[in-house]
Write a protein that holds these residues in place. Structure first.
Motif, PDB file in Angstrom:
ATOM      1  N   PHE A   1       0.602  -1.146  -0.111  1.00  7.03           N
ATOM      2  CA  PHE A   1      -0.067   0.136   0.213  1.00  7.03           C
ATOM      3  C   PHE A   1       1.063   1.328   0.131  1.00  7.03           C
ATOM      4  O   PHE A   1       0.513   2.110  -0.565  1.00  7.03           O
ATOM      5  CB  PHE A   1      -0.730   0.114   1.140  1.00  7.03           C
ATOM      6  N   GLU A   2       2.005   1.296   0.826  1.00  5.51           N
ATOM      7  CA  GLU A   2       2.710   2.341   0.801  1.00  5.51           C
ATOM      8  C   GLU A   2       3.348   2.831  -0.670  1.00  5.51           C
ATOM      9  O   GLU A   2       3.629   3.751  -1.222  1.00  5.51           O
ATOM     10  CB  GLU A   2       3.997   2.201   1.888  1.00  5.51           C
ATOM     11  N   ILE A   3       3.923   1.475  -1.294  1.00  2.00           N
ATOM     12  CA  ILE A   3       4.493   1.602  -2.548  1.00  2.00           C
ATOM     13  C   ILE A   3       3.601   2.359  -3.487  1.00  2.00           C
ATOM     14  O   ILE A   3       3.833   3.191  -4.269  1.00  2.00           O
ATOM     15  CB  ILE A   3       5.106   0.474  -3.211  1.00  2.00           C
ATOM     16  N   ALA A   4       2.288   1.628  -3.383  1.00  3.37           N
ATOM     17  CA  ALA A   4       1.414   2.222  -4.476  1.00  3.37           C
ATOM     18  C   ALA A   4       0.966   3.464  -4.407  1.00  3.37           C
ATOM     19  O   ALA A   4       0.455   4.161  -5.288  1.00  3.37           O
ATOM     20  CB  ALA A   4       0.103   1.135  -4.399  1.00  3.37           C
ATOM     21  N   SER A   5       0.674   3.923  -3.015  1.00  7.42           N
ATOM     22  CA  SER A   5      -0.011   5.203  -2.752  1.00  7.42           C
ATOM     23  C   SER A   5       1.191   6.444  -2.638  1.00  7.42           C
ATOM     24  O   SER A   5       0.809   7.513  -3.140  1.00  7.42           O
ATOM     25  CB  SER A   5      -0.737   5.233  -1.528  1.00  7.42           C
ATOM     26  N   THR A   6       2.310   6.219  -2.330  1.00  6.48           N
ATOM     27  CA  THR A   6       3.357   6.979  -2.476  1.00  6.48           C
ATOM     28  C   THR A   6       4.525   7.013  -3.151  1.00  6.48           C
ATOM     29  O   THR A   6       5.279   8.058  -3.601  1.00  6.48           O
ATOM     30  CB  THR A   6       4.103   6.916  -0.864  1.00  6.48           C
ATOM     31  N   GLY A   7       4.611   5.946  -3.606  1.00  8.54           N
ATOM     32  CA  GLY A   7       5.987   5.660  -4.782  1.00  8.54           C
ATOM     33  C   GLY A   7       7.137   5.524  -3.990  1.00  8.54           C
ATOM     34  O   GLY A   7       8.399   5.477  -4.707  1.00  8.54           O
ATOM     35  N   THR A   8       7.186   4.937  -2.726  1.00  6.82           N
ATOM     36  CA  THR A   8       8.281   4.869  -2.170  1.00  6.82           C
ATOM     37  C   THR A   8       8.132   3.760  -0.960  1.00  6.82           C
ATOM     38  O   THR A   8       7.143   3.217  -0.953  1.00  6.82           O
ATOM     39  CB  THR A   8       9.132   6.038  -1.346  1.00  6.82           C
TER      40      THR A   8
END
Length: 263
Positions: free
Chosen positions: A184-191
């Motif tokens: 979820f973090e990668i998908a929503s923030t790109g990091t």
């Protein structure tokens, strides 16, 4: 008493002198290790000799060293080390392998080896992240979730001591929830944040300690997966469709040239 020998595959004389990056991986880098229970995992990258990269011979493209023999699950006090050749590492990273991403995002205190070329590789971490990365995280998540529920059809290792104590394998649950948070973090923030942010870290540790009912963990995992899927399907993610292969490939060619002193 029989002598216990370490397990080693690959050529240490090739891998170790040519390392450019190595970090702690596994529970340690996520911040969810429990003292006295977890093993120690490290992963790194080495630049293979020109004869390996350009020749016609068959060479291993990794180096493995373990304190436990093949087929024996590592436990507290054991060490697992895997070093990938640069080409293999980049192939896995471009495809979004979640574990391979860890040395790129590991905090400085988790770095074991880092050369100037290793620093350059880490500086390109964002070039590896893509929607394909998220899909790989979701794939690993589903696998761990199925094993947590005892629904996997595969012949997978289990931990009878955890099942006896808690009624289910809480370690699979902690892995699945951790992957859900990170996807979820990668998908929503790109990091990707390493270690896990405090709130998520404490929640995963609670699951790992058997303090959260399995059904509650399962519902949270499913909810996070649904949120990630919504981001992808509605184009609400900052991530490109695929990794920046051209940039990564150009850097890899130049890095090998500089490492071996080519013109």
């Amino acid at each position: 008493m029989s002598e216990v020998r370490n397990v080693e595959y690959g050529d240490s004389a090739v891998a170790l002198p040519n390392e450019i990056l190595r970090s702690v991986v596994g529970s340690g880098v996520h911040g969810i290790a429990i003292a006295g229970t977890d093993d120690h995992d490290e992963m790194g990258v080495y630049i293979e000799p020109p004869s390996h990269a350009l020749g016609v011979g068959k060479y291993r493209d990794d180096y493995v060293w373990r304190t436990q023999p093949e087929g024996v699950r590592s436990g507290h006090g054991d060490t697992d080390l895997i070093l990938y050749s640069l080409r293999k590492y980049l192939r896995l990273g471009i495809r979004g392998n979640p574990t391979v991403m860890l040395p790129l995002f590991a905090p400085d205190e988790s770095l074991v080896v880092v050369t100037p070329l290793g620093t350059e590789l880490r500086s390109m971490r964002s070039s590896f992240l893509s929607q394909q990365t998220v899909e790989r995280f979701l794939g690993y998540l589903r696998s761990q979730h199925e094993r947590m529920l005892g629904a996997s059809q595969r012949n997978v290792p289990n931990r009878p001591e955890l099942i006896e104590k808690y009624g289910w394998d809480v370690k699979y649950g902690s892995h699945a929830l951790r992957l859900a948070y990170q996807g979820f973090e990668i998908a929503s923030t790109g990091t990707l944040s390493l270690p896990l942010p405090v709130r998520e870290r404490e929640r995963v540790l609670a699951v790992k300690r058997g303090e959260v009912p399995r059904i509650e963990v399962s519902l949270e995992i499913a909810g996070l997966e649904a949120r990630v899927r919504t981001l992808l399907e509605h184009g609400a993610t900052p991530l490109p469709a695929a990794a920046d292969v051209d940039r990564i490939n150009d850097w890899a060619i130049d890095a090998q040239r500089r490492h071996w002193g080519w013109g």
